[in-house]
Design an enzyme around this catalytic site. Structure first.
Site, PDB file in Angstrom:
ATOM      1  N   ARG A   9       0.808  -1.134  -0.126  1.00 20.66           N
ATOM      2  CA  ARG A   9       0.083   0.100   0.059  1.00 20.66           C
ATOM      3  C   ARG A   9       0.727   1.392   0.076  1.00 20.66           C
ATOM      4  O   ARG A   9       0.396   2.507   0.142  1.00 20.66           O
ATOM      5  CB  ARG A   9      -0.953  -0.205   1.164  1.00 20.66           C
ATOM      6  CG  ARG A   9      -1.911  -1.189   1.298  1.00 20.66           C
ATOM      7  CD  ARG A   9      -2.760  -0.940   2.153  1.00 20.66           C
ATOM      8  NE  ARG A   9      -3.587  -2.258   2.632  1.00 20.66           N
ATOM      9  CZ  ARG A   9      -4.603  -2.784   1.665  1.00 20.66           C
ATOM     10  NH1 ARG A   9      -5.110  -1.996   0.876  1.00 20.66           N
ATOM     11  NH2 ARG A   9      -5.137  -3.973   1.999  1.00 20.66           N
ATOM     12  N   LYS A  12       4.558   5.242  -2.632  1.00 20.90           N
ATOM     13  CA  LYS A  12       6.042   5.915  -2.874  1.00 20.90           C
ATOM     14  C   LYS A  12       6.637   4.380  -3.686  1.00 20.90           C
ATOM     15  O   LYS A  12       7.518   4.823  -4.700  1.00 20.90           O
ATOM     16  CB  LYS A  12       6.717   6.523  -1.808  1.00 20.90           C
ATOM     17  CG  LYS A  12       6.145   7.629  -1.473  1.00 20.90           C
ATOM     18  CD  LYS A  12       7.216   8.447  -0.325  1.00 20.90           C
ATOM     19  CE  LYS A  12       6.649   9.694   0.201  1.00 20.90           C
ATOM     20  NZ  LYS A  12       7.546  10.066   1.276  1.00 20.90           N
ATOM     21  N   ASP A  74      10.847  -7.379   0.376  1.00 13.43           N
ATOM     22  CA  ASP A  74      11.089  -7.196   1.878  1.00 13.43           C
ATOM     23  C   ASP A  74      12.285  -6.505   1.710  1.00 13.43           C
ATOM     24  O   ASP A  74      13.327  -7.158   1.158  1.00 13.43           O
ATOM     25  CB  ASP A  74      10.927  -8.173   2.538  1.00 13.43           C
ATOM     26  CG  ASP A  74      10.830  -7.889   3.960  1.00 13.43           C
ATOM     27  OD1 ASP A  74      10.092  -6.598   4.391  1.00 13.43           O
ATOM     28  OD2 ASP A  74      11.429  -8.451   5.030  1.00 13.43           O
ATOM     29  N   PHE A 157      12.589   7.671   1.124  1.00 13.43           N
ATOM     30  CA  PHE A 157      11.467   7.214   2.314  1.00 13.43           C
ATOM     31  C   PHE A 157      12.238   6.168   3.075  1.00 13.43           C
ATOM     32  O   PHE A 157      13.581   5.925   2.765  1.00 13.43           O
ATOM     33  CB  PHE A 157      10.278   6.565   1.844  1.00 13.43           C
ATOM     34  CG  PHE A 157      10.351   5.639   0.851  1.00 13.43           C
ATOM     35  CD1 PHE A 157      10.402   4.051   1.336  1.00 13.43           C
ATOM     36  CD2 PHE A 157      10.585   5.494  -0.630  1.00 13.43           C
ATOM     37  CE1 PHE A 157      10.484   3.125   0.526  1.00 13.43           C
ATOM     38  CE2 PHE A 157      10.531   4.488  -1.424  1.00 13.43           C
ATOM     39  CZ  PHE A 157      10.432   3.071  -0.754  1.00 13.43           C
ATOM     40  N   GLY A 158      11.863   5.902   4.155  1.00 14.49           N
ATOM     41  CA  GLY A 158      12.507   5.001   5.139  1.00 14.49           C
ATOM     42  C   GLY A 158      13.952   5.377   5.779  1.00 14.49           C
ATOM     43  O   GLY A 158      13.939   6.505   6.100  1.00 14.49           O
ATOM     44  N   LYS A 180      18.843   7.653  -7.515  1.00 14.18           N
ATOM     45  CA  LYS A 180      18.917   6.764  -6.400  1.00 14.18           C
ATOM     46  C   LYS A 180      18.521   5.204  -7.183  1.00 14.18           C
ATOM     47  O   LYS A 180      19.065   4.219  -6.759  1.00 14.18           O
ATOM     48  CB  LYS A 180      17.608   7.070  -5.721  1.00 14.18           C
ATOM     49  CG  LYS A 180      17.443   6.034  -4.556  1.00 14.18           C
ATOM     50  CD  LYS A 180      16.046   6.442  -3.724  1.00 14.18           C
ATOM     51  CE  LYS A 180      15.661   5.286  -2.604  1.00 14.18           C
ATOM     52  NZ  LYS A 180      14.323   5.327  -2.285  1.00 14.18           N
ATOM     53  N   HIS A 185      19.653  -0.778  -3.680  1.00 16.41           N
ATOM     54  CA  HIS A 185      19.341  -2.053  -3.265  1.00 16.41           C
ATOM     55  C   HIS A 185      18.237  -2.567  -4.233  1.00 16.41           C
ATOM     56  O   HIS A 185      17.943  -3.414  -4.894  1.00 16.41           O
ATOM     57  CB  HIS A 185      19.192  -2.342  -1.994  1.00 16.41           C
ATOM     58  CG  HIS A 185      18.192  -1.805  -1.138  1.00 16.41           C
ATOM     59  ND1 HIS A 185      18.117  -0.353  -1.227  1.00 16.41           N
ATOM     60  CD2 HIS A 185      17.049  -2.039  -0.508  1.00 16.41           C
ATOM     61  CE1 HIS A 185      16.976   0.139  -0.420  1.00 16.41           C
ATOM     62  NE2 HIS A 185      16.518  -0.820  -0.095  1.00 16.41           N
TER      63      HIS A 185
END
Length: 206
Positions: A9, A12, A74, A157-158, A180, A185
Site C-alpha cells: 500500500r 511511493k 521485503d 523514504f525509510g 537513486k 538495493h
C-alpha cells in the site's frame, strides 16, 4: 497490457517500481497495481526470518487472492554495529509500522557512541515474483555504505536520509529518483526482476 500486482500500500514504492520497470522493460510494458487497486483482502503477518521469506509470504497471498502475477519485496537496513539489525524489522523498528522518522532516529540513538569508521551498513532487498501457475522467483539487491550521525535530504523514504552509499557524497534522500534507482538495493533487485518478467510474461499490446 499485462497486469501485475505489487503487494504493497506504499504509494511511493509503487511509483518507484513502475518507474524502474518502465525503464528496464522498454516496449514490454506492464500495468502495475497496488493493494489499494484490487479487492481488499486480509494481509498475512510478515513472520519470516529473512527478506526472501517475507517477500514470498506477501507475493503468494496476493497471487492467490487476485489471480494476478504478484511482486512483493521485503527490504531493510542492516547495520553492522547492531549485528545486522533492524533487518527484517526495519519498517517497525520503533514499534509503529511505517514511522520513518521514528525508525531512523532510534537507529541513530542506538549507535550514537559508535565511531564513524564502525558505522558500516547495507540496504538489502529481496523481490519475489509468484505466478498464477505456481512458479516462484526471487532476486536480491544490495547497496553498501554507512549510517550518518544526522539525517540529510527530503527525498526517498525509510532510512534514506541517514544512509550514505559507498562512493557517494549525498545521502539516498538527497539523490534524484533516477540517481537513486541507479545505485539502490531496490533498483538493482528490480532491474533483475524486470529481466525475469520479460522472460516469463508474454508481451502484449499496450
Amino acid at each position: 497490457m499485462n497486469k501485475v500486482l505489487l503487494a504493497t500500500r506504499n504509494r511511493k514504492k509503487l511509483v518507484e517500481l513502475q518507474r524502474i520497470l518502465d525503464g528496464a522493460l522498454g516496449a514490454h510494458r506492464i500495468a502495475l497495481l497496488g493493494l489499494d487497486d484490487v479487492e481488499q483482502y486480509p494481509e498475512l503477518p510478515e513472520t519470516g526470518l529473512t527478506f526472501g521469506e517475507n517477500a514470498l509470504i506477501k507475493a503468494r497471498e496476493g497471487c492467490r487472492r487476485t489471480g494476478l502475477p504478484t511482486i512483493a519485496d521485503d527490504s531493510g537496513l542492516a547495520v553492522d554495529a547492531l549485528n545486522g539489525m533492524p533487518g527484517v524489522f526495519s519498517a517497525r523498528w520503533s514499534g509503529q509500522h511505517g514511522d520513518d522518522r521514528a525508525n531512523f532516529q532510534l537507529v541513530l540513538d542506538q549507535i550514537a557512541d559508535v565511531p564513524d569508521e564502525q558505522r558500516a551498513a547495507s540496504f538489502v532487498c529481496t523481490v519475489a515474483l509468484v505466478l498464477p501457475e505456481g512458479k516462484e522467483h526471487l532476486v536480491d539487491g544490495r547497496q553498501s555504505g554507512q549510517v550518518l550521525r544526522a539525517p540529510r535530504g527530503d527525498g526517498g523514504f525509510g532510512y534514506d536520509p541517514i544512509f550514505l552509499g559507498d562512493g557517494q557524497d549525498r545521502t539516498n534522500a538527497e539523490l534524484t529518483p533516477a540517481e537513486k534507482d541507479a545505485v539502490s538495493h531496490r533498483g538493482k533487485a528490480l532491474r533483475e526482476m524486470a529481466k525475469l518478467i520479460a522472460k516469463v510474461l508474454p508481451p502484449t499490446a499496450a
